[in-house]
Design a protein around this motif. Structure first.
Motif, PDB file in Angstrom:
ATOM      1  N   ASP A  21       9.626 -41.179  16.234  1.00  0.00           N
ATOM      2  CA  ASP A  21       9.778 -40.410  17.472  1.00  0.00           C
ATOM      3  C   ASP A  21      11.245 -40.146  17.816  1.00  0.00           C
ATOM      4  O   ASP A  21      11.573 -39.867  18.955  1.00  0.00           O
ATOM      5  N   ASN A  22      12.121 -40.211  16.830  1.00  0.00           N
ATOM      6  CA  ASN A  22      13.551 -39.953  17.071  1.00  0.00           C
ATOM      7  C   ASN A  22      14.062 -38.800  16.199  1.00  0.00           C
ATOM      8  O   ASN A  22      15.158 -38.859  15.647  1.00  0.00           O
ATOM      9  N   GLU A  23      13.259 -37.754  16.105  1.00  0.00           N
ATOM     10  CA  GLU A  23      13.613 -36.611  15.257  1.00  0.00           C
ATOM     11  C   GLU A  23      14.967 -36.007  15.645  1.00  0.00           C
ATOM     12  O   GLU A  23      15.787 -35.699  14.775  1.00  0.00           O
ATOM     13  N   THR A  68       7.636 -43.666   8.349  1.00  0.00           N
ATOM     14  CA  THR A  68       8.097 -44.322   9.572  1.00  0.00           C
ATOM     15  C   THR A  68       8.605 -45.722   9.221  1.00  0.00           C
ATOM     16  O   THR A  68       7.942 -46.454   8.489  1.00  0.00           O
TER      17      THR A  68
END
Length: 157
Positions: A21-23, A68
């Motif tokens: 979730d840190n694209e 991930t």
């Protein structure tokens, strides 16, 4: 057949961990065009639906699947590639967290400290009417000159 053994040279690399979730953070590290998260349709059509992102390895001119929890490494040639956390721990150890500062940055910080100290000492001299404290300001001005020279040398590279 001749087998030759090599030892890996000590090298420091920068990494960022893909959390899923840190694209935006990973793209800031790799360049926006070199990393993207896979949506459900991309994952279903990929070689491995467990992969959650992909990173471009310019050294080998190919996109590489990322999972991930893996770290994205910026290699010595500026290439990006994923590495599992356990492999990272086996082959690398933490280095200084801050990348080395360039000479101009170091000199600028020294200038700011010397200038502030010179101003503090000048105020003290005025307050108590004693001592020549102008040495710190002289050092600050010499550092300022060195900063300018370092910046010009950097611009010429």
């Amino acid at each position: 057949m001749t087998v030759t053994r090599y030892r890996k040279k000590p090298v420091e690399v920068d990494t960022i961990q893909w959390t899923g979730d840190n694209e935006t953070d990973v793209q800031a590290f790799t360049g926006r065009q070199n990393f993207y998260a896979l949506d459900d349709a991309d994952r279903a059509g990929s070689d491995d639906p467990e992969a959650t992102a992909t990173v471009y390895d310019k050294l080998h001119s190919t996109w590489v699947l990322v999972y991930t929890g893996q770290h994205i490494v910026r290699g010595v040639k500026g290439e990006f590639y994923p590495i599992a956390e356990d492999v990272l721990a086996e082959t690398y150890e933490p280095a200084d967290s801050a990348p080395p500062a360039d000479r101009a940055t170091v000199l600028r910080e020294a200038y700011e400290i010397a200038y502030a100290e010179g101003m503090r000492l000048n105020a003290l001299e005025a307050e108590i009417g004693a001592g020549p404290y102008r040495g710190a300001l002289a050092v600050a001005h010499l550092l300022r000159k060195a900063i300018s020279e370092a910046q010009q040398a950097g611009a010429q590279r």
